[in-house]
Design an enzyme around this catalytic site. Sequence first.
Site, PDB file in Angstrom:
ATOM      1  N   HIS A   1     -11.958  -4.885   9.536  1.00 27.75           N
ATOM      2  CA  HIS A   1     -12.225  -4.356   8.098  1.00 27.75           C
ATOM      3  C   HIS A   1     -13.833  -4.242   8.028  1.00 27.75           C
ATOM      4  O   HIS A   1     -14.163  -4.072   7.794  1.00 27.75           O
ATOM      5  CB  HIS A   1     -12.259  -5.839   7.395  1.00 27.75           C
ATOM      6  CG  HIS A   1     -11.077  -6.713   7.001  1.00 27.75           C
ATOM      7  ND1 HIS A   1     -10.319  -7.125   7.752  1.00 27.75           N
ATOM      8  CD2 HIS A   1     -11.116  -7.400   5.711  1.00 27.75           C
ATOM      9  CE1 HIS A   1      -9.507  -7.546   6.843  1.00 27.75           C
ATOM     10  NE2 HIS A   1      -9.870  -7.521   5.991  1.00 27.75           N
TER      11      HIS A   1
ATOM     12  N   GLU B   1       0.794  -0.942  -0.080  1.00 25.32           N
ATOM     13  CA  GLU B   1      -0.084  -0.175   0.116  1.00 25.32           C
ATOM     14  C   GLU B   1       0.883   1.297   0.011  1.00 25.32           C
ATOM     15  O   GLU B   1       0.367   2.517  -0.645  1.00 25.32           O
ATOM     16  CB  GLU B   1      -1.016   0.326   1.121  1.00 25.32           C
ATOM     17  CG  GLU B   1      -2.455  -1.343   1.093  1.00 25.32           C
ATOM     18  CD  GLU B   1      -1.879  -2.078   1.003  1.00 25.32           C
ATOM     19  OE1 GLU B   1      -0.910  -3.038   1.702  1.00 25.32           O
ATOM     20  OE2 GLU B   1      -2.933  -3.113   1.304  1.00 25.32           O
TER      21      GLU B   1
HETATM   22  C1  LIG Z   1      -2.686  -4.771   4.513  1.00 27.14           C
HETATM   23  C2  LIG Z   1      -3.421  -5.494   2.930  1.00 27.14           C
HETATM   24  N1  LIG Z   1      -3.930  -4.938   2.100  1.00 27.14           N
HETATM   25  C3  LIG Z   1      -4.856  -5.817   1.415  1.00 27.14           C
HETATM   26  C4  LIG Z   1      -5.245  -6.912   2.373  1.00 27.14           C
HETATM   27  C5  LIG Z   1      -6.580  -7.603   1.148  1.00 27.14           C
HETATM   28  N2  LIG Z   1      -5.995  -9.073   1.601  1.00 27.14           N
HETATM   29  C6  LIG Z   1      -7.046 -10.175   2.291  1.00 27.14           C
HETATM   30  S1  LIG Z   1      -5.970 -11.744   1.571  1.00 27.14           S
HETATM   31  C7  LIG Z   1      -5.014 -11.148   1.005  1.00 27.14           C
HETATM   32  C8  LIG Z   1      -4.413 -11.743  -0.299  1.00 27.14           C
HETATM   33  C9  LIG Z   1      -3.341 -12.411   1.175  1.00 27.14           C
HETATM   34  O1  LIG Z   1      -2.328 -13.020   0.281  1.00 27.14           O
HETATM   35  P1  LIG Z   1      -1.079 -13.823   0.823  1.00 27.14           P
HETATM   36  O2  LIG Z   1      -0.196 -12.983   1.346  1.00 27.14           O
HETATM   37  O3  LIG Z   1      -0.515 -14.515  -0.089  1.00 27.14           O
HETATM   38  O4  LIG Z   1      -1.782 -15.056   1.707  1.00 27.14           O
HETATM   39  P2  LIG Z   1      -2.546 -16.465   1.393  1.00 27.14           P
HETATM   40  O5  LIG Z   1      -4.651 -15.207   0.852  1.00 27.14           O
HETATM   41  O6  LIG Z   1      -2.919 -16.414  -0.155  1.00 27.14           O
HETATM   42  O7  LIG Z   1      -3.168 -17.553   2.258  1.00 27.14           O
HETATM   43  C10 LIG Z   1      -5.143 -10.124   0.757  1.00 27.14           C
HETATM   44  C11 LIG Z   1      -5.140  -8.752  -0.656  1.00 27.14           C
HETATM   45  C12 LIG Z   1      -5.339  -6.729   3.487  1.00 27.14           C
HETATM   46  N3  LIG Z   1      -6.350  -7.757   3.983  1.00 27.14           N
HETATM   47  N4  LIG Z   1      -4.512  -6.300   3.691  1.00 27.14           N
END
Ligand SMILES: Cc1ncc(C[n+]2csc(CCOP(=O)(O)OP(=O)(O)O)c2C)c(N)n1
Lengths: 322, 326
Positions: free
Chosen positions: B125, B56
């Site tokens: 959230h 971000e």
């Molecule tokens: C700081 C932030 N930006 C965006 C999000 C939205 N978001 C929730 S889960 C996710 C993906 C996370 O990917 P990863 O770390 O690879 O974990 P996975 O879901 O694959 O287990 C995102 C972008 C968030 N929760 N927090």
Amino acid sequence: MNEVQGRDVLDTMWRIRHFEERVGRLKRADEVHGLIHSSLGQEGVAAGVCRQLRDDDAVYSGHRAHGHAIAKGAPMDRVMAELMGRDDGLCHGLGGSMHLVDVEHGLMGATGVVGGNVPIALGSALAAQLRGDDAVAVVFFGDGAVQAGHFNETINLATLWGSPLILVCENNGFAEFTLRSAHTVVERVSDVVAPYGLTRETIDGNDVLAVWDAFGRFLEAARRGAGPLLLECLTHRLSGHYEGDPAKYREAIAQDEWQQVDPILRLQRHGIGAGWFGSDEAAAIEAGAVAQVEAAVAFARESPWPDEALIAEMVYAGAVDA
Amino acid sequence: MPRELPYIVAINEAIHLEMARDEDVLYFGQNMATTENEDFVKAFGKDRVRVTPISETAEIGLAVGAALAGKRPVVELYMAEFMLVAMDQVTNEGNRFRAMSGGQVTVPLVLKAGYGFAAGWAGQHTGVLTNLFMGVPGLKVAVPSTAADAKGLMATAIRDDNPVVYLHHYLLTLEHGDVPEGEHLVPFGEAAIRRSGGDVTIVATGWMVDRSLAAADTLAGEGIKAEIIDPRTVAPLDTKTILESVERTGRLVLVDQAPRHAAAATVIAGEVAEHGFSSLKAPIVQVTGRDATVPYSEPLEAYVIPDEERIAGAVRRVLGTSPVAA
Ligand SMILES: Cc1ncc(C[n+]2csc(CCOP(=O)(O)OP(=O)(O)O)c2C)c(N)n1
């Protein structure tokens, strides 16, 4: 992994598997509220890591936290009650799926902010260092978190201070609905941290024996003061990003292909081959897990809603002059 | 010609039209590669519709830089809370460039994010951060409550030469409303009167407008006529329309989903107390979220967020028709 550990890990993985599947059904039936991220398919990492930890080792998780909580020893009935928003939930229903905490068992936090707990886990590692004991801090995160600035800031400080922090990346190839290759040119998370010179390894996270082995070595090293280490577990998220996600952005894995790589079936085949248990006994372990999950659902359904007075009590710690 | 469209479609229509109108408009975010955004990628290509990592600070920082260089980026942040990860870029960099350069530069960008969930998304959230951003010099803050405004405010946000925090309420996403076709601009700093009435002024934003309208229906059955004002942007804030309404009604109830001590309501109460005191026949009442992190558990979640009953209760109280505290 020996015979006793093998049974324990198998049992843990089955409990997570059936818990997650049950939660999916409860969510569809509207008995579970809110935003739910399942760890279905990733059980091998949670179990292979957490079952080797002590209660005084700190574990931090992210938005996909159910498996870590169960593997770390949080009682399933209280995890289920939390997901149903009940007073007997781990956090009295105030936190829910993304904010599970069970201090008694060393689950110090889960967060809905991707990567948010990585620096916080370093704080726990530093505290252990300052206490002079051999406890460690473990933080789980997805490969998506690695692109966040605070991840890099944490690696810098952790290596500078030699803190007992074990970074466990569950690399399932996706961040939400987007392929890893759309986010970065670096294929392996372990390569991102290379310049810091910390011990790092990329392994097959669907092979719980490999997770057990590598994490066991890392844990011993961290307890001895070898500083931060990073374990990248390549794994597969069987579910969509969240419960209800139709996951149209990817092809579903074929059933027979999954059976080959399923961490649970793989350990089961191994255990039977090694004479740790027979197939009947493995089936009994699974049946026991199903029964425990059902008992957890019954427990949660019986639990009362939390009281409104709790809200005011939870804002500040200690007495506050109004 | 207006047609019925969902709020979310209206927002996308505005972005689409603005991208077609002005090739400096860029659109980026963490899930731009998904099927929902196919139309954008198809129409404008991957150069203008870009995938960003979960970074971000970099995402918003580079939007600031691109804006300084003459582009007009729209950053899809999905959730208002993710801006907090990049607070320096939002509240200390992008917003200050113009002032600190003595007006030499402009920073035209839109930070688009959802807010205010009330569906068990819990602590991190669910926030209503409106007041947090409205108090930051240099930022404009739009909070549409109808589909038409969702379109019109987005178009205005993209054309504005300042950083705009555009907050769409999750629970309105699928609500339908009449939306004008083609170019539709809603000016910033002009409140809308959603319902006229002479007994009490209710000021509400976003989803709270819906809840206030429902409360007003109930109150109408009791012979109470409530006027409902939706500021549409809280920075700039149209205090004039609010003051004029209070002059007519003499009573003010402020409805805000944010915690009481971080609500836009508090700011409005201050303005009316200072500039409209002589029109008031009763104390101002604020119906806000409670000063607490929004809990996960369903009944407690409902308890911390204002509902129709609390709104109607507050109105009865300022009218002296009910002794019960709001
Ligand atoms: C700081 C932030 N930006 C965006 C999000 C939205 N978001 C929730 S889960 C996710 C993906 C996370 O990917 P990863 O770390 O690879 O974990 P996975 O879901 O694959 O287990 C995102 C972008 C968030 N929760 N927090």
